[in-house]
Every structure is written in C-alpha cells, then in structure tokens.
Design a protein around this motif. Structure first.
Motif, PDB file in Angstrom:
ATOM      1  N   ILE A 361       9.650   3.256   5.888  1.00  0.00           N
ATOM      2  CA  ILE A 361       8.901   2.480   4.899  1.00  0.00           C
ATOM      3  C   ILE A 361       7.428   2.833   5.055  1.00  0.00           C
ATOM      4  O   ILE A 361       6.832   2.629   6.111  1.00  0.00           O
ATOM      5  CB  ILE A 361       9.109   0.968   5.106  1.00  0.00           C
ATOM      6  N   LEU A 362       6.855   3.399   4.011  1.00  0.00           N
ATOM      7  CA  LEU A 362       5.462   3.819   4.066  1.00  0.00           C
ATOM      8  C   LEU A 362       4.547   2.656   3.686  1.00  0.00           C
ATOM      9  O   LEU A 362       4.877   1.846   2.813  1.00  0.00           O
ATOM     10  CB  LEU A 362       5.225   4.993   3.118  1.00  0.00           C
ATOM     11  N   SER A 363       3.398   2.573   4.325  1.00  0.00           N
ATOM     12  CA  SER A 363       2.467   1.478   4.051  1.00  0.00           C
ATOM     13  C   SER A 363       1.043   1.970   4.265  1.00  0.00           C
ATOM     14  O   SER A 363       0.806   3.043   4.834  1.00  0.00           O
ATOM     15  CB  SER A 363       2.746   0.281   4.968  1.00  0.00           C
ATOM     16  N   THR A 364       0.092   1.171   3.795  1.00  0.00           N
ATOM     17  CA  THR A 364      -1.323   1.474   3.973  1.00  0.00           C
ATOM     18  C   THR A 364      -2.071   0.187   4.301  1.00  0.00           C
ATOM     19  O   THR A 364      -1.940  -0.804   3.563  1.00  0.00           O
ATOM     20  CB  THR A 364      -1.916   2.087   2.690  1.00  0.00           C
ATOM     21  N   ASN A 365      -2.801   0.201   5.398  1.00  0.00           N
ATOM     22  CA  ASN A 365      -3.701  -0.916   5.680  1.00  0.00           C
ATOM     23  C   ASN A 365      -4.909  -0.797   4.757  1.00  0.00           C
ATOM     24  O   ASN A 365      -5.407   0.300   4.490  1.00  0.00           O
ATOM     25  CB  ASN A 365      -4.152  -0.900   7.137  1.00  0.00           C
ATOM     26  N   THR A 366      -5.390  -1.912   4.265  1.00  0.00           N
ATOM     27  CA  THR A 366      -6.469  -1.854   3.287  1.00  0.00           C
ATOM     28  C   THR A 366      -7.418  -3.021   3.473  1.00  0.00           C
ATOM     29  O   THR A 366      -7.157  -3.956   4.253  1.00  0.00           O
ATOM     30  CB  THR A 366      -5.888  -1.856   1.854  1.00  0.00           C
ATOM     31  N   ILE A 389      -0.992  -1.205  -3.301  1.00  0.00           N
ATOM     32  CA  ILE A 389      -1.731  -0.397  -2.314  1.00  0.00           C
ATOM     33  C   ILE A 389      -1.049  -0.453  -0.956  1.00  0.00           C
ATOM     34  O   ILE A 389      -0.829   0.580  -0.318  1.00  0.00           O
ATOM     35  CB  ILE A 389      -3.192  -0.880  -2.224  1.00  0.00           C
ATOM     36  N   VAL A 390      -0.684  -1.655  -0.493  1.00  0.00           N
ATOM     37  CA  VAL A 390      -0.119  -1.779   0.851  1.00  0.00           C
ATOM     38  C   VAL A 390       1.240  -1.101   0.956  1.00  0.00           C
ATOM     39  O   VAL A 390       1.651  -0.697   2.048  1.00  0.00           O
ATOM     40  CB  VAL A 390      -0.021  -3.262   1.284  1.00  0.00           C
ATOM     41  N   LYS A 391       1.944  -0.937  -0.184  1.00  0.00           N
ATOM     42  CA  LYS A 391       3.258  -0.278  -0.107  1.00  0.00           C
ATOM     43  C   LYS A 391       3.209   1.136  -0.679  1.00  0.00           C
ATOM     44  O   LYS A 391       4.238   1.684  -1.084  1.00  0.00           O
ATOM     45  CB  LYS A 391       4.319  -1.115  -0.812  1.00  0.00           C
ATOM     46  N   PHE A 442      11.839  -3.845   7.681  1.00  0.00           N
ATOM     47  CA  PHE A 442      10.485  -4.200   7.301  1.00  0.00           C
ATOM     48  C   PHE A 442       9.469  -3.557   8.227  1.00  0.00           C
ATOM     49  O   PHE A 442       9.766  -3.157   9.355  1.00  0.00           O
ATOM     50  CB  PHE A 442      10.310  -5.724   7.327  1.00  0.00           C
ATOM     51  N   ILE A 443       8.248  -3.455   7.701  1.00  0.00           N
ATOM     52  CA  ILE A 443       7.063  -3.167   8.503  1.00  0.00           C
ATOM     53  C   ILE A 443       5.967  -4.083   7.969  1.00  0.00           C
ATOM     54  O   ILE A 443       6.129  -4.746   6.944  1.00  0.00           O
ATOM     55  CB  ILE A 443       6.628  -1.690   8.398  1.00  0.00           C
ATOM     56  N   THR A 444       4.848  -4.115   8.664  1.00  0.00           N
ATOM     57  CA  THR A 444       3.730  -4.935   8.213  1.00  0.00           C
ATOM     58  C   THR A 444       2.519  -4.047   7.965  1.00  0.00           C
ATOM     59  O   THR A 444       2.338  -3.007   8.605  1.00  0.00           O
ATOM     60  CB  THR A 444       3.373  -6.016   9.246  1.00  0.00           C
ATOM     61  N   ALA A 445       1.721  -4.472   7.010  1.00  0.00           N
ATOM     62  CA  ALA A 445       0.451  -3.810   6.714  1.00  0.00           C
ATOM     63  C   ALA A 445      -0.640  -4.872   6.731  1.00  0.00           C
ATOM     64  O   ALA A 445      -0.409  -6.027   6.367  1.00  0.00           O
ATOM     65  CB  ALA A 445       0.500  -3.117   5.355  1.00  0.00           C
ATOM     66  N   THR A 446      -1.833  -4.484   7.179  1.00  0.00           N
ATOM     67  CA  THR A 446      -2.930  -5.444   7.276  1.00  0.00           C
ATOM     68  C   THR A 446      -3.820  -5.369   6.040  1.00  0.00           C
ATOM     69  O   THR A 446      -4.026  -4.307   5.456  1.00  0.00           O
ATOM     70  CB  THR A 446      -3.782  -5.181   8.529  1.00  0.00           C
ATOM     71  N   VAL A 447      -4.340  -6.523   5.669  1.00  0.00           N
ATOM     72  CA  VAL A 447      -5.305  -6.629   4.576  1.00  0.00           C
ATOM     73  C   VAL A 447      -6.508  -7.390   5.127  1.00  0.00           C
ATOM     74  O   VAL A 447      -6.390  -8.567   5.482  1.00  0.00           O
ATOM     75  CB  VAL A 447      -4.720  -7.364   3.361  1.00  0.00           C
TER      76      VAL A 447
END
Length: 777
Positions: A361-366, A389-391, A442-447
């Motif tokens: 699962i690709l993600s981006t912290n933003t 953006i986060v996903k 799941f994974i987590t991304a930070t905002v």
C-alpha cells in the motif's frame, strides 16, 4: 425353505460379484465394518481405530446389504475405490442408471441420531461408526452424495438425509454434523444442492411446480443411462473436516437414511484413504477468499507438533532447503506444504495452505496549511483535502479516516468524526490517516497541520458600474477576471482563489460564491477571498466591492428628422468628463446632414459610461400626383389624393383644415386646391386642383331667375359627354353636351308638368352616370 436359501445365495453372489461391464463401479458387500474402516476408509497408521460397527438392511442379517466396498474399475467415477453407504441394497448401487424407484423393507428402521441431527423421520438407515484417536488437530475426508430424488419435483420439497456425526467418545456431548456445505452449518442434501427444477409431470402424470437452483455450484449433474452408478444425480466431490484435539478419543457415526418413505434411494460414497489426520493451517489466504496476506507480514505456519518429529517444508512443490522445524515463517506468495513423519513410527501427516501476499500500500506523508483568521495558532482544517494525496492518488486504496494518535490509527479506534472541520489541538499537530486495501491490510500516513505564515495585502476596492437598466447599486462581478488578478498580482504562480460571504465560511470553505457574483448589499459589500495553493491555504483577505451608478438626465433615446438639403444638430448636456460619438467626434454636439443611427457615449466622474442613441430619419415634402374623385353621388362624394414622398403627411382640400388621411368623404361640389403638409417640418406639397361635380336634384323653371334651368355646374370641365333626359315612361325629351345651356323643362315648345325625370350622362370613354331629378312649377 430351500427357495429362501436359494434366494439368499443369489443375493450373496450379486453382492460379491465383479461386474463384467467395466464402465460401471463394482460392489463388494461381503467386507466387515472393520475391514471397510481400517483397510479402506482410513488405511493409515496415523489414526488409532477401535470399536468399529455397522448396521444395514435388517431383513437379511446374514449380509450387510446397504454398506459395502466399491471400486471404479475403468469407469469415470471420481473415486477409484472407497466405501458406500446406501438406503438400498448394495446390488442396486452399481450402474448403469435405470431410473428405478428402488425401495427397501418396511422392517428396515431409521436412526434416531440422524433424525435429531437433521429434523427428519428416517427409515432404511445405514450406519458405519468407530472410535479414533487423532495425532493432529484436524481430520478430513472426501465424499460424494448421490440420490434418485433428483427426479421430478422432489428436490423442491424434501430429501433423504445423511450425516457425519462426531463427538468426544465416552461423553454425553451432542453430536456435531460435519456433512455440511463449506463454511456453513447447512446439511448436504438434494434439497440444499440442486439445479433449477422446471415444472412438469411426475411418474403418475401429476403436475408438480418447479423451483430455482440452490447452491448449484456443488451439483455435478444428472447421470445418463451409461452412468457408473445407479442414481439420478450427484454432487461434486465434497470434503468433511473438523478440528480435534490430538490424543483425545472421538466417536464418528456415518449414517444415511430415507426420509419418511423407502422409495427413491440415496447413497454417500467415501473416498478410500481420505479419512486422515491432517495439519490445520487454516483456510487459504488468497484474493479469491478475500483474505490475502498483507504486504510485509510474516505468516507463521505452525504444525503444533513435537519438535522431535521429522519435518519437510515445500513451496510450490519444491522442498525448502534448511526448513526442518515444526514451524515455518512464510514471507512470499506460494503453495506451502508440510510433511511430518512421527517418531518412532513411520506415520506421516501433511498440511497445506496457499498464501497470496497483497501488493504494498503506497502512501505519502504530507502537510496541510490552513489560514488563521485571528492569529491565535488554531484554525479549522479540512482533512479530506489530502485524501488522495496520502494514498498516492490510488483509487483502490481506501482511506479509513484520520486519528489523533498512531495507536488509535492502528487499532482503528477514536476516529476523528468531523474530518472536514477539525480544529487543531496544538501548533504543527500531526494526525494519522489509516489507509487500507480490500483485504483489510493497512498502513498509516502522517498529516502535519500548520498555520499558514504567508499573507496578502488587502486589496483596494474593486469598482464596477451598474450597467443594467435599473440604477439600484446591484450588478454582477466576474470574480475570476475582475478580482483574482488583483489579489494574486506579484504572488507565486499557481495560486487560485475562491470567494465567500464571510471570513468563517472562507476558513471552512462552505457556501462558496459563484464566479459570476451579483452583490447582495447595494453599492458597497465586502466578500472574502480564500487564496489556495492546491489543498493549502495561502491567506484569507477581505475584498471590498463597489457598484457605482451613473444615470444622467435627458438620456433617453431620441429621433430627429432630416429634410432634403438641410442639417440637424444632435446635442447632449455639457459637464461630462468625456464624449465619444460613433462618428468619432468628441464634443457634446454634432451636425448631421445624412439620415442614419447615431450615438454618443459619455463618461461620468466615477468612470461609468452611458450611451444615448439618436435615430435621424430622412423626410421630405410630398408630391400630390393625382386625385381620384367620386362625384355625382350627393353626400357620398369623396376625393382620394395620390402622392409620393418619404415623410409623414397630413392633407387638406382648402389649405386650412388638415387631416391624417388622404381620403376625404362627403365632399360638396366645388373646386378645391388640395395640399399635403409634412408633419416632420419639411413643408407643403404642390397645390393640386380638384373638381367635385354633381347634378341638381330639382329645378323650378318659373321664370323667377332661380333654378330656371337644369344643368350640371362646371360640366365644361368634364371630357366630352352627352346627357339624355327621359320622362318616367322612357321617352327621350332632351339631349345636351358641354356646349348646351341647360334644359328649360319644355318639350316641343310645351311646358312639361311637375314630375320626376331621368337622365343618362354618357362620356366618350363609355362611362355612364344615371340619375333622376324633380321638375317643380
């Protein structure tokens, strides 16, 4: 008595024969329950078998007629050999298929455990039961259910019953039925596994209703006459399995029986050697099962057996070198198998599982920037703006919400309930997005929530002019073209602006204004621009909007008339800051000598403009070309003036009294000078001489000098004519022309009496006027 023994012998021969037809299964009904269980069904040293028993057709106790060994021979039956339990005699199990009604003895009873498990009333029950001790935590075996109840409308209403009943031996526990549809508690039967049954007539000609298919994927099909077994239809190969505790003793009861009636028999075929102790790794972890393994996860495949045994591990049928422990950690997609050999025995068990690992699962912290309306460091953030953006803009990834702590995001607890209006708790606060795939991985991304430090200088008022017909201070603004360029001038490229009625609505991005916005407060109104860079707020600035009005007096459209060879002056008031005529002139007046459309645009001190239109219309005096006279008609005499000209005219016969119409009615006899006058001031037309004639209605030839002669006044103006006068009897009395003086009322020197007389006026062009008059003495 000898006949009865002969019949028994014949039946025994039928049970034990190997049929000559190699395309059907063969049946051996002479084997004991212990032989059937230990040597055929189980055939493994990994299960300790004891207390084997069987019960079949009670009519002939010499032979267990309804359970037997079968062999497929060269037929296409799915199992090469095994054990069969039937509600009919063993001799009726083998093919070919004859569509027989079958049936058993009334003395052949049912089974109470089967009845309790399925809720039926069974007859003709067959039982094979035994105790066993498993070495692993799973037992499994394969079977096929076949039935002659796959005929007519029977599958719509009821089915023979069978069950595989298991419980811990020596206890009062209730039996558990493991002859069920996969992952359900639904018993396998012709009622629960069937194709679509169409309406029709049964064997006796009675109508039956059809019914829809149920779990048709488990129905193998109807058998043709050449089938290897003598049953109408059958299921696919099914698997019975249940978890057990290694080392405990269990009792299993394999039982089948007719439901209520002994006709249309059924059977269950058990695959030889399939009843075995297995290692349970659980169900396959695949996309088809909707439970793929998450990317990066390690799956521990644990046999839960003693480490002293011998282990081999395989991936995709290739032995994994060095893997010889009781468990194995799998990190890749593949078909995994463990083979375990017990020591000191030679018993071997196996366990299998298919693992499919889901993609990463690709993600981006933003970071999400929001504006602050009061510089206190807290504001309202719309977290949903960074959903994509986060996903990484991957549509198949699910955003399962935002959380204030990493622990909550991982545990999926305390989700932020209003992510579109979240107020940060601290400067540079971090919230966590939980991103899932379709398998729940799941994974987590930070905002990071930051307050924007950029600012925009408040713009000067944006002015526009009220250009509609009503100068009420309301007019529309094109916010994109009139306001945005003013606000973003000198700022980094790529910024866009949205507009709102209040600062709070700009912060929360609620109720955005349309691009074409008509002010809601007359003359002056302040709206708020939210300038953004993608999802980030750059600044919120007030934007004063001003609507100027300009409504000079006497600015209605006008019309002017232009006479031939003349000039007219078009004029507007003085005092405006500028003038521009469509002729290019820039004064408040212009002189015009050509008809056409003219306009002047003036500008007021506030820069607003107003345009006045002039229509210069060409006009000219009329030319009267003819007069069409209707005379000799008394009070109905009329004159129609014919004319040319482009003006707007009024007409007169005497030059004093004018009318709009060129038609004059009730015109007395006489001579007239007709004239037309241009209403637009371009003067009079030519004079046109008009004569209106009539004849006298009576005359009095008494010598008093008045009306002594009958004649037509001004007749000399007429073209050549002849007048003939007659009495009432048509007698010609007098003829005259334009040279005649008139008629005296005499005929042949004699005075005619007072009476009415008739005349005919004939012109040279053939026109005739007829009338009559009175002679009075």
């Amino acid at each position: 008595m000898n006949y009865f023994k002969s019949l028994l012998l014949l039946l025994l021969v039928n049970f034990t024969c190997i049929c000559a037809n190699a395309q059907v299964i063969t049946i051996d009904g002479a084997r004991t329950p212990q032989q059937l269980v230990e040597n055929t069904l189980v055939n493994s040293s990994c299960l300790a078998i004891s207390n084997t028993a069987g019960k079949g057709d009670g009519t002939f106790p010499i032979v267990p007629m309804s359970y037997a060994y079968f062999n497929s021979g060269t037929s296409n039956f799915p199992f090469s050999e095994g054990v069969v339990l039937s509600t009919s005699m063993a001799s009726q199990i083998a093919g070919p298929y004859t569509a027989s009604m079958g049936g058993g003895s009334n003395l052949w009873l049912g089974d109470s455990d089967l009845d309790q498990a399925l809720g039926i009333t069974s007859v003709n029950a067959t039982v094979l039961e035994f105790d066993f001790v498993p070495l692993t935590d799973l037992i499994s075996f394969n079977y096929i259910f076949a039935s002659n109840e796959y005929q007519y409308g029977y599958p719509c209403s009821y089915s023979d019953g069978f069950a595989f009943l298991i419980k811990e031996a020596g206890t009062g526990d209730l039996y558990k039925n493991i002859a069920t549809l996969p992952n359900t508690n639904t018993p396998v039967s012709s009622l629960n596994i069937r194709p679509t049954i169409v309406p029709g007539k049964d064997r006796n000609g009675n109508d039956y209703n059809g019914c829809p298919a149920v779990n048709q994927e488990y129905f193998n099909g109807f058998n043709p006459p050449s089938a290897p077994i003598n049953f109408t239809g059958q299921t696919i190969v099914m698997n019975a399995r249940t978890n057990v505790t290694p080392g405990k003793t269990y009792h299993i009861k394999l039982v089948i029986g007719d439901d209520r009636f002994q006709y249309y028999d059924s059977a269950v075929f058990l695959q030889a050697g399939s009843f075995t102790s297995k290692i349970d790794f659980g169900e396959d972890r695949t996309a088809a099962n909707n439970n793929s393994v998450c990317y990066g996860e390690t799956i521990l495949l644990d046999t839960k057996l003693s480490p002293s045994y011998t282990y081999k591990w395989f991936k995709d049928n290739v032995e994994i070198i060095g893997a010889n422990a009781s468990s194995y950690s799998a990190t890749e997609t593949g078909n995994y198998r463990a083979e375990v050999t017990f020591a000191p025995s030679t018993c071997a068990v196996m366990g299998e599982i298919k693992l499919e690992f889901a993609p990463e699962i690709l993600s981006t912290n933003t970071t999400l920037l929001q504006c602050d309306d009061n510089t206190d460091g807290f504001s309202i953030f719309d977290l949903t703006k960074v959903n994509n953006i986060v996903k990484n803009n991957i549509s198949s990834t699910l955003n399962e919400g935002y959380y204030e702590t990493l622990a909550d995001a991982r545990n999926k607890t305390n989700k932020i309930t209003t992510p579109q209006a979240y107020i940060n708790k601290s400067p540079n606060q971090i919230v966590y997005a939980r991103l899932e795939n379709e398998f729940g991985c799941f994974i987590t991304a930070t905002v990071t929530l930051q307050i924007a430090t950029t600012s925009i200088i408040d713009p000067a008022p944006i002015n526009t002019c009220d250009e509609d017909e009503i100068q009420d201070g309301f007019y529309q603004f094109n916010l994109n073209t009139e306001v945005t360029p003013v606000i973003t001038a000198g700022l980094p490229s790529g910024l866009t602006a949205n507009y709102f009625l209040t600062a709070n609505e700009a912060l929360t991005e609620t109720n955005p204004l349309p691009n074409i916005f008509k002010n809601t407060i007359a003359y002056n109104q302040t709206i708020y621009a939210r300038v953004v860079n993608g999802p980030d707020c750059y600044d919120v600035v007030p934007v004063p909007l001003v609507v100027n009005t300009f409504d000079p007096p006497n600015f209605e459209d006008e019309s002017e008339y232009l006479c031939p060879n003349s000039t007219t002056t078009l004029t507007v008031d003085t005092g405006f800051s500028s003038y521009l005529w469509n002729t290019g002139e820039t004064s408040n007046t212009i002189n015009i000598n050509t008809a056409g459309d003219y306009s002047v645009t003036v500008k007021g001190s506030n820069g607003c403009e107003k345009t006045k239109n002039f229509k210069v219309i060409s006009s000219e005096p009329a030319v009267i070309t003819n007069a069409v006279t209707k005379d000799f008609s008394g009070n109905d005499n009329s004159v129609l003036l014919e004319y040319t000209g482009t003006g707007d005219y009024e007409f007169s016969l005497d030059g004093l009294t004018f009318q709009d119409s060129p038609i004059f009615n009730g015109v007395p006899t006489g001579t007239y000078n007709a004239v037309a006058r241009d209403k637009n001031g371009c003067g009079l037309s030519n004079l046109f001489l008009v004569y209106v004639l009539d004849y006298p209605r009576f005359f009095t030839p008494n010598g008093d000098g008045y009306n002594d002669l009958w004649f037509i006044k001004d007749s000399n103006l007429l073209p050549d004519y002849t007048i003939s006068i007659f009495d009432r009897y048509g007698k010609l009395l007098k003829q005259m022309n334009q040279n005649s003086m008139g008629w005296t009322g005499n005929f042949n020197g004699q005075k005619l009496p007072s009476d009415d007389y008739w005349f005919t006026l004939t012109f040279v062009d053939g026109r005739k006027v007829k009338g009559h008059f009175s002679l009075k003495r």
